[in-house]
Design a protein around this motif. Structure first.
Motif, short mmCIF file in Angstrom:
data_model
loop_
_atom_site.label_atom_id
_atom_site.label_comp_id
_atom_site.label_asym_id
_atom_site.label_seq_id
_atom_site.Cartn_x
_atom_site.Cartn_y
_atom_site.Cartn_z
N ASP A 9 0.88 -1.17 0.00
CA ASP A 9 0.00 0.00 0.00
C ASP A 9 0.93 1.22 0.00
O ASP A 9 2.10 1.12 0.39
CB ASP A 9 -0.86 -0.05 1.27
CG ASP A 9 -1.66 1.22 1.46
OD1 ASP A 9 -2.33 1.64 0.50
OD2 ASP A 9 -1.60 1.80 2.56
N ASP A 11 -0.01 5.03 0.93
CA ASP A 11 -0.18 5.99 2.04
C ASP A 11 -0.07 5.28 3.39
O ASP A 11 -0.87 4.39 3.69
CB ASP A 11 -1.56 6.67 1.93
CG ASP A 11 -1.70 7.51 0.67
OD1 ASP A 11 -0.80 8.32 0.41
OD2 ASP A 11 -2.72 7.38 -0.04
N GLY A 12 0.92 5.66 4.19
CA GLY A 12 1.07 5.07 5.52
C GLY A 12 1.96 3.84 5.55
O GLY A 12 2.25 3.31 6.62
N GLU A 169 0.04 -3.48 4.56
CA GLU A 169 -1.09 -2.55 4.66
C GLU A 169 -1.21 -1.89 6.03
O GLU A 169 -0.99 -2.55 7.04
CB GLU A 169 -2.40 -3.34 4.44
CG GLU A 169 -3.11 -3.06 3.16
CD GLU A 169 -3.64 -1.64 2.96
OE1 GLU A 169 -3.73 -0.87 3.93
OE2 GLU A 169 -3.97 -1.32 1.82
N ASP A 170 -1.62 -0.61 6.04
CA ASP A 170 -1.80 0.07 7.34
C ASP A 170 -3.27 0.34 7.67
O ASP A 170 -3.56 0.87 8.74
CB ASP A 170 -1.04 1.40 7.36
CG ASP A 170 -1.70 2.46 6.49
OD1 ASP A 170 -2.12 2.11 5.35
OD2 ASP A 170 -1.81 3.60 6.92
#
Ligand code: BG6
Ligand code: MG
Length: 220
Positions: A9, A11-12, A169-170
């Motif tokens: 992912d 963003d983050g 993933e966040d």
């Protein structure tokens, strides 16, 4: 399990852009007289631009028509782009470059799987666009996370089976999307929030090839 690819992912996970999304949404919410907090912002992580707007409008109990909604989303994106256009390679999150380099040297394919339509611009700004074998993002998928489409698209672009992919993933919606895609998911953040991830780490600085291969050996 044999790991052929890692899908990240954006963003983050690769870059800390959540703060820019928040600033831009906050500016819109302030303009509309809606009280939008950093706590509310957690619900926006991983979900699409229009769904994020719907969440904010719901908080403010507003029901604008579709044309006005599009106007709001366009305004937010204009402000967001002003922030990200100033990003530098310093904003790549710790551990990310070293881990991706290890994966590439081990012939494990690497891709991005993000809801953001600004993915190409961000990857280019921070100078990592050429590190990835494939980029699946909000521009080439229709269904937002937790739908698995973005991760399945990344696997298809890489030419690997979903069952041989590991997702980083966040966001809760992103972890769910990975599971729905039949992929293993390593959460980035808090195990209390990312309860469905197979493993949760604080950041990619806690991951390396040796650890990944140990995970590979232990998962049947
Ligand atoms: C996700 C972010 O990666 O992308 C969300 O976590 C964001 O907060 C979504 O809403 C869509 O981003 P963009 O850049 O297309 O508005
Ligand atoms: Mg994210």
């Amino acid at each position: 399990m044999h790991i052929s690819a890692c899908i990240f992912d954006l963003d983050g996970v690769l870059v800390d852009t959540a703060k820019y999304h928040f600033l831009a949404w906050k500016r819109l919410a302030d303009q509309l007289g809606i009280n939008f907090t950093e706590e509310d912002n957690e619900q926006l992580k991983g979900v699409s631009r229009m769904t994020s707007l719907d969440i904010i409008l719901e908080i403010g109990n507003r029901k604008p028509d579709d044309n006005l909604k599009l106007e709001y989303a366009t305004l937010k994106n204009k402000w967001y782009k002003e922030y990200i256009s100033k990003m530098t390679p310093d904003e790549i999150l710790p551990g990310c470059l070293m881990f991706i380099e290890e994966l590439r040297n081990a012939n494990i394919r690497v891709a991005v799987g993000s809801a953001s339509k600004n993915t190409p611009m961000i990857l280019e700004r921070v100078g990592i666009l050429n590190l990835f074998d494939a980029v699946a993002d909000g521009n080439n998928v229709k269904k937002a996370k937790p739908d698995p489409e973005v991760f399945l698209k990344a696997a298809e672009m890489l030419g690997v089976n979903p069952g041989n992919c590991v997702v980083f993933e966040d966001a809760v919606a992103g972890v769910q999307a990975a599971i729905n895609a039949g992929m293993m998911c390593i959460g980035i953040g808090s195990p209390k929030i990312l309860t469905d991830a197979q493993l949760v780490i604080k950041g990619l600085n806690e991951m390396n090839l040796t650890k990944l291969l140990t995970i590979e050996k232990n998962i049947c």
